[in-house]
Design a protein around this motif. Sequence first.
Motif, PDB file in Angstrom:
ATOM      1  N   VAL A 146       0.767  -1.147  -0.067  1.00 21.25           N
ATOM      2  CA  VAL A 146      -0.216  -0.059  -0.063  1.00 21.25           C
ATOM      3  C   VAL A 146       1.268   1.136   0.093  1.00 21.25           C
ATOM      4  CG1 VAL A 146      -2.139  -0.923   1.092  1.00 21.25           C
ATOM      5  CG2 VAL A 146      -0.471  -0.035   1.939  1.00 21.25           C
ATOM      6  N   SER A 147       2.537   1.190  -0.047  1.00 24.16           N
ATOM      7  CA  SER A 147       3.130   2.118  -0.575  1.00 24.16           C
ATOM      8  C   SER A 147       3.485   2.841  -1.842  1.00 24.16           C
ATOM      9  CB  SER A 147       4.211   2.475   0.763  1.00 24.16           C
ATOM     10  OG  SER A 147       4.929   1.328   0.329  1.00 24.16           O
ATOM     11  N   THR A 148       4.205   4.114  -1.598  1.00 20.02           N
ATOM     12  CA  THR A 148       4.845   4.130  -3.523  1.00 20.02           C
ATOM     13  C   THR A 148       5.956   3.205  -3.080  1.00 20.02           C
ATOM     14  OG1 THR A 148       6.873   5.718  -2.033  1.00 20.02           O
ATOM     15  CG2 THR A 148       4.203   6.393  -2.886  1.00 20.02           C
ATOM     16  N   GLY A 149       6.367   2.042  -2.768  1.00 23.31           N
ATOM     17  CA  GLY A 149       7.026   0.812  -3.117  1.00 23.31           C
ATOM     18  C   GLY A 149       6.479  -0.052  -3.321  1.00 23.31           C
ATOM     19  N   ALA A 150       5.516  -0.066  -3.175  1.00 26.14           N
ATOM     20  CA  ALA A 150       4.724  -1.578  -3.462  1.00 26.14           C
ATOM     21  C   ALA A 150       5.067  -2.009  -5.075  1.00 26.14           C
ATOM     22  CB  ALA A 150       2.556  -1.242  -3.846  1.00 26.14           C
ATOM     23  N   LEU A 151       4.886  -3.501  -4.494  1.00 24.97           N
ATOM     24  CA  LEU A 151       5.868  -4.748  -5.898  1.00 24.97           C
ATOM     25  C   LEU A 151       4.633  -4.610  -6.947  1.00 24.97           C
ATOM     26  CD1 LEU A 151       6.463  -7.809  -3.930  1.00 24.97           C
ATOM     27  CD2 LEU A 151       7.858  -5.768  -5.100  1.00 24.97           C
ATOM     28  N   VAL A 152       2.659  -3.921  -6.452  1.00 19.74           N
ATOM     29  CA  VAL A 152       2.171  -3.776  -8.069  1.00 19.74           C
ATOM     30  C   VAL A 152       1.257  -2.786  -7.308  1.00 19.74           C
ATOM     31  CG1 VAL A 152       0.125  -4.465  -8.930  1.00 19.74           C
ATOM     32  CG2 VAL A 152       1.257  -6.456  -7.907  1.00 19.74           C
ATOM     33  N   ASP A 153       0.677  -2.123  -8.228  1.00 13.71           N
ATOM     34  CA  ASP A 153       0.603  -0.466  -8.244  1.00 13.71           C
ATOM     35  C   ASP A 153      -1.047  -0.538  -7.287  1.00 13.71           C
ATOM     36  OD1 ASP A 153      -0.560   1.796  -8.436  1.00 13.71           O
ATOM     37  OD2 ASP A 153      -1.205   1.641 -10.418  1.00 13.71           O
ATOM     38  N   PRO A 154      -0.724   0.061  -6.005  1.00 11.01           N
ATOM     39  CA  PRO A 154      -1.961   0.300  -5.222  1.00 11.01           C
ATOM     40  C   PRO A 154      -3.284   0.566  -5.264  1.00 11.01           C
ATOM     41  CG  PRO A 154       0.059   1.182  -4.524  1.00 11.01           C
ATOM     42  CD  PRO A 154       0.554   0.637  -5.379  1.00 11.01           C
ATOM     43  N   THR A 155      -2.397   1.795  -6.593  1.00 13.38           N
ATOM     44  CA  THR A 155      -4.099   2.882  -6.657  1.00 13.38           C
ATOM     45  C   THR A 155      -5.137   1.215  -7.856  1.00 13.38           C
ATOM     46  OG1 THR A 155      -3.076   3.135  -9.070  1.00 13.38           O
ATOM     47  CG2 THR A 155      -2.477   4.590  -6.489  1.00 13.38           C
ATOM     48  N   GLY A 156      -4.518   0.676  -8.078  1.00 20.15           N
ATOM     49  CA  GLY A 156      -5.752   0.102  -9.584  1.00 20.15           C
ATOM     50  C   GLY A 156      -5.983   0.331 -10.965  1.00 20.15           C
ATOM     51  N   GLY A 157      -4.684   1.085 -11.085  1.00 22.19           N
ATOM     52  CA  GLY A 157      -5.296   1.975 -12.324  1.00 22.19           C
ATOM     53  C   GLY A 157      -5.879   2.959 -12.369  1.00 22.19           C
ATOM     54  N   ASP A 158      -6.337   3.664 -11.151  1.00 22.75           N
ATOM     55  CA  ASP A 158      -7.530   4.217 -10.208  1.00 22.75           C
ATOM     56  C   ASP A 158      -6.726   5.740  -9.937  1.00 22.75           C
ATOM     57  OD1 ASP A 158      -9.423   6.240 -10.372  1.00 22.75           O
ATOM     58  OD2 ASP A 158     -10.306   5.342  -8.328  1.00 22.75           O
ATOM     59  N   PRO A 159      -6.419   6.905 -11.033  1.00 18.41           N
ATOM     60  CA  PRO A 159      -5.651   8.075 -10.163  1.00 18.41           C
ATOM     61  C   PRO A 159      -6.434   8.576  -8.932  1.00 18.41           C
ATOM     62  CG  PRO A 159      -5.643   8.105 -12.929  1.00 18.41           C
ATOM     63  CD  PRO A 159      -7.324   7.489 -11.986  1.00 18.41           C
ATOM     64  N   ALA A 160      -7.622   8.456  -8.714  1.00 18.08           N
ATOM     65  CA  ALA A 160      -7.753   9.582  -7.885  1.00 18.08           C
ATOM     66  C   ALA A 160      -7.734   8.619  -7.079  1.00 18.08           C
ATOM     67  CB  ALA A 160     -10.060   8.915  -7.881  1.00 18.08           C
ATOM     68  N   GLN A 161      -7.316   7.259  -6.748  1.00 17.01           N
ATOM     69  CA  GLN A 161      -6.691   7.124  -5.353  1.00 17.01           C
ATOM     70  C   GLN A 161      -5.023   6.861  -4.954  1.00 17.01           C
ATOM     71  OE1 GLN A 161      -8.822   3.967  -3.713  1.00 17.01           O
ATOM     72  NE2 GLN A 161      -9.879   5.106  -5.000  1.00 17.01           N
ATOM     73  N   GLU A 162      -4.495   7.789  -5.497  1.00 13.70           N
ATOM     74  CA  GLU A 162      -3.070   7.757  -5.433  1.00 13.70           C
ATOM     75  C   GLU A 162      -3.215   8.803  -4.106  1.00 13.70           C
ATOM     76  OE1 GLU A 162      -1.986  10.521  -8.858  1.00 13.70           O
ATOM     77  OE2 GLU A 162      -1.213   9.282 -10.204  1.00 13.70           O
ATOM     78  N   GLU A 163      -3.578   9.337  -3.245  1.00 18.06           N
ATOM     79  CA  GLU A 163      -3.778  10.391  -2.495  1.00 18.06           C
ATOM     80  C   GLU A 163      -4.083   9.360  -1.219  1.00 18.06           C
ATOM     81  OE1 GLU A 163      -7.780  12.202  -0.851  1.00 18.06           O
ATOM     82  OE2 GLU A 163      -8.657  11.552  -3.151  1.00 18.06           O
TER      83      GLU A 163
END
Length: 543
Positions: A146-163
Amino acid sequence: MSEQDSANEMNPPDSPPAANSSASATASNSAAATTSATAPASVASATTQPQTQPRPKPHRRPIRTLKAKPPKNATKSQPLSTKQIVGLILGAIVFLVPLIVDIPNLGEPGERMLAIFMLAIVFWVTEPVPLTATAVLVIGLEVLMVSTGALVDPTGGDPAQEEYVAKYSQYFATLANPVIILFLGGFMIADGAEKYGLDHNLAAVMLKPFPEKARLTTLGLMLITALLSMFMSNTATTATMFTVVIPILGALPKGKARAGVALSIPLAANVGGIGTPVGTPPNAIAVGALAEKGLHVSFFQWMVMAVPFMLVVLFLSWLFLCALFIPKDAVIHIEMNSKWDTSRKAILFYIVAGTTILLWMTESIHGVSSNIVGFIPVVVLLCLKVMDGEDIKKLDWPVLWLVAGGIAMGEGIGNTGLDEFLVGSVPWETLSPVLIVALLGLVGFAIANVISHSASANLLVPLAVALAVSLEGVDTVTVACAVAIACSLGMSMPISTPPNAIAYATGEITVKQMAILGLVVGTGATVVLVFALPQVWALLGLV
């Protein structure tokens, strides 16, 4: 926080000089080398000479094979119990479900954090791995999921989840959170008190005013235990006090009186830990969770809120203990002599420890954070060589990492939006603030009777703080402090807390006796805590 004895190793005064040792070692090595060099030559010459007469076979001793001994520190791995196996399987299931099943109104980071949270709950309750291992597992999974160092994009491709995605360094930083530094200073003082005999000497001095009547002597033992437990770990305090109590138990006739005296120590250690932020891990977890929300509770403020309650609980529990176990005419004779260490290092330690405690208690006057003050004894004691690297090794690092895991859990719940989801899932706004505090406090007390106090606080305090912040009319400091203190009141079983386990190991206490005392005192104290104490704190302007 048992949950430690320190020992100094010295060379014998009559050990031989190093030069002689080296010389004898050299001579021994030379002799060994000569023997090994000449032995093959003798064998070779014997085989080349013709044999005219049969020679008797020499008698040979049977060769003994030596089995390699395991290292002293090696421990045999114990097979997992049924409870632990169930915990591993259940933990894997609850971890995978939020990752596979889409949860309405919860984003991808929140679903991943829910998986981590559910896994931690199962692991902290069933303990398939040590509590500390679960704490660092939480930090590791947060970094990788769930961090910026996650192995897989934690946002699931949704830019709104970046916050909802925090920097990975934020989770690693929990291992050096200011509250961890505060606890580190407390551990340093506690370890030094044991090293230089300060704890035993204080107990000897403070027991002198109490007469030989068993009930009053027990009160003295409880007060001293509670005082030490405010600044030392509950486990270390209990172990120290039982060195005083064991001879007393032997002098008493077998029966309820022995059980009563033995029960008084863990009871006072658990209750005494409530008094300061460094007294027990749940307090530190609460202070850390509040700090993450921008709410600062000073060392002195915590003491003003907790110490009066602690003293009332201690006195009432002593009355109940006497009525249940200790006869009026029972007599206890204690002979304890204080023998103060007057070496330079010991005197320096007394000064540093006293100054640190004084600075903690006067934070509102000088304005220096108690977290910063907590680092002073670490620096000064090491620089003055009062304590060294060996003392650092003996500190209770697993407890520090356990607290860090709780802090990281709170950050993860807040960063990923899981707190908003959990709060919105229950109509909390329909409950009054009193009922919310009561519900959370009673749940904390109930859970703390069957799992460790630290694990209980790690599970409940972050959720309680997130809930209180989101609701109007609910004071966040009140909720956090009430839940943390309630977690320290769970003490009805030997497994509830290390002080209970130490007392039970004496063989003077039955589980039934411990359960009766723990449930009556714990339940009564929790009811007062959640229904009456918040109003007192508000009336005095403490929250």
